[in-house]
Design an enzyme around this catalytic site. Structure first.
Site, PDB file in Angstrom:
ATOM      1  CG  PHE A 162       5.495   3.494  -4.546  1.00 27.63           C
ATOM      2  CD1 PHE A 162       6.939   3.382  -3.981  1.00 27.63           C
ATOM      3  CD2 PHE A 162       5.198   3.052  -5.657  1.00 27.63           C
ATOM      4  CE1 PHE A 162       7.802   2.855  -4.876  1.00 27.63           C
ATOM      5  CE2 PHE A 162       6.102   2.597  -6.654  1.00 27.63           C
ATOM      6  CZ  PHE A 162       7.444   2.536  -6.203  1.00 27.63           C
ATOM      7  CB  CYS A 163       1.875   3.509   1.301  1.00 29.65           C
ATOM      8  SG  CYS A 163       3.042   2.891   2.593  1.00 29.65           S
TER       9      CYS A 163
END
Length: 442
Positions: free
Chosen positions: A373-374
């Site tokens: 998720f970055c």
């Protein structure tokens, strides 16, 4: 859990463009789509899509066009600027600069910061990577301890800016922005808030919270038309190089030099995304119509349902960053601590979350997201596995959505997928995918 008794729970709070969408599943047939990937991109509010349709016939160039549609488009953009400013409680002299998204807004701000920026290691990459002189503080086991660590870092060496997320896109945990602003200002720094996750779920007020700069995206706030905004103090932005060099950002261009404008025009070169800007403003107006308390109560009920259901599932661990956010599930809010959004990211004791996510989509019609998720530094510190599976909800979500997910999750963890999958460069996918794709041609 399959066969367990559940109370009815809340239905959708708002009508979204994907309401009633049915998607094909492996082996034939259709399933009502359950969208639990709201934290990545939220569908448009119905009223936003309808508003865009009404506006499109008047789309034209802005600011210098003499025709009636051009004048209408110009008014729509400038009226939207006022709507954004009002919605986030901006100061009278704050700038509202329209951008593509939160990442774009923070990159714009990064070019204006006259010194170091302090960030936490739990940030989304959009709030880690842009800063030219970055100091990273490791989040502690509690929010209270994390506040102390940030204060110590700002006391150790001055910084121009503290930039923090308003809410974690991995865990949904909400940070106490007012307390963080007080720490930053006491140490001579300003504060920027990445509100990509927070703003669609909680009302943000720059004046009340002491926020100097706020960045957010329309595509997470039920307006997926390619616009976002940076709102904040003018002096740094007026002193910074123009974000984009081009038409509209200049007063005068000579062969040997340029006189740049000040204010929002300095950083909005080129033709703006009129449709996206209009959609963003209409979505914020709809959030206001729904009401802050109603949205919070709706999502709180779903958050409790989701987390209680996950806690009962064997072989599943919910990731969280702070020990003092458990209170968020009981509605406690001690000095701004303990709140969380309707987001849960899980790890599996055994098996692949990527395979699980693929099977949820292909066999059950449930959209989730698997990965990091970055937020790679956060996963390296807080997670025991390399990837997680995230379920996220919003104003269009229902108790039935949560129950469908929990039932499908329990079945897949216990028995595995009903179809064969293979792993490719793009992730897990069905070995034989017989789902037809929609046709959008004439």
């Amino acid at each position: 859990m399959p066969g367990s008794a559940r109370s009815a729970g809340p239905g959708p709070l708002a009508a979204l463009a994907d309401a009633g969408l049915e998607v094909p599943v492996l082996g034939g047939g259709l399933a009502r789509h359950v969208n639990l990937d709201i934290a990545a991109s939220a569908p448009a509010f119905d009223v936003v899509a309808a508003h865009v349709a009404r506006v499109l016939p008047y789309y034209a160039s802005v600011h210098r066009g003499t025709g009636y549609p051009s004048q209408v488009s110009t008014s729509l953009v400038e009226d939207a600027r006022l709507v954004v400013a009002r919605h986030v409680g901006a100061r009278d002299d704050d700038l509202v600069v329209f951008t593509r998204n939160t990442t774009d807004a923070l990159n714009l701000l990064a070019g204006a910061v006259p010194g170091d920026t302090v960030v936490l290691d739990l940030e989304h990459h959009a709030n880690l990577l842009p800063w030219h002189s970055r100091r990273v503080v490791e989040a502690q086991a509690t929010i209270a301890g994390t506040l102390d660590a940030l204060d110590a870092e700002l006391a150790r060496r001055p910084a121009a800016l503290l930039s923090v997320t308003g809410a974690s896109n991995v865990t949904g945990e909400v940070l106490p922005i007012g307390l963080l602003a007080g720490i930053a200002h006491a140490r001579g720094a300003r504060i920027a808030v990445d509100a990509a996750q927070l703003l669609p779920h909680r009302r943000v007020d720059l004046v009340a919270s002491g926020i100097d700069y706020l960045a957010f995206s329309g595509h997470k706030a039920y307006a997926p038309y390619g616009a976002g905004a940076l709102v904040g103090r003018a002096d740094w932005l007026d002193s910074a190089p123009a974000y984009l060099a081009g038409g509209g950002a200049v007063d005068t261009v000579r062969i040997d030099g340029v006189d740049w404008k000040r204010g929002v025009e300095r950083h909005e070169a080129g033709t703006p995304n009129v449709v996206g800007i209009v959609a963003l403003a209409r979505a914020l107006a709809e959030l206001e119509r729904l009401g802050d308390d109603a949205r919070r109560d709706h999502e709180h009920a779903l958050t409790v349902r989701l987390h209680e259901g996950l806690a009962a599932q064997p072989g599943v661990r919910v990731i969280r960053s702070f020990a003092d956010t458990a209170a968020g599930l009981t509605g406690s809010d001690d000095a701004g601590l303990g709140d969380r959004l309707a987001i849960a990211t899980i790890e599996l004791e055994r098996g692949s979350v990527g395979l699980l996510a693929a099977a949820l989509g292909a066999e059950h019609g449930i959209s989730v997201r698997a990965g990091r998720f970055c937020a790679h530094p956060f996963f390296e510190r807080a997670a025991s596995r390399s990837n997680g599976l995230r379920a996220s909800l919003g104003a269009g979500s229902s108790a039935d959505d949560v129950d469908r997910f929990l039932d499908a999750l329990a079945s897949l963890v216990a028995d595995g997928p009903a179809h064969a999958y293979e792993r490719s460069h793009g992730g897990w996918c069905p070995r034989v995918d017989d789902r037809p794709r929609p046709h959008f041609g004439d």
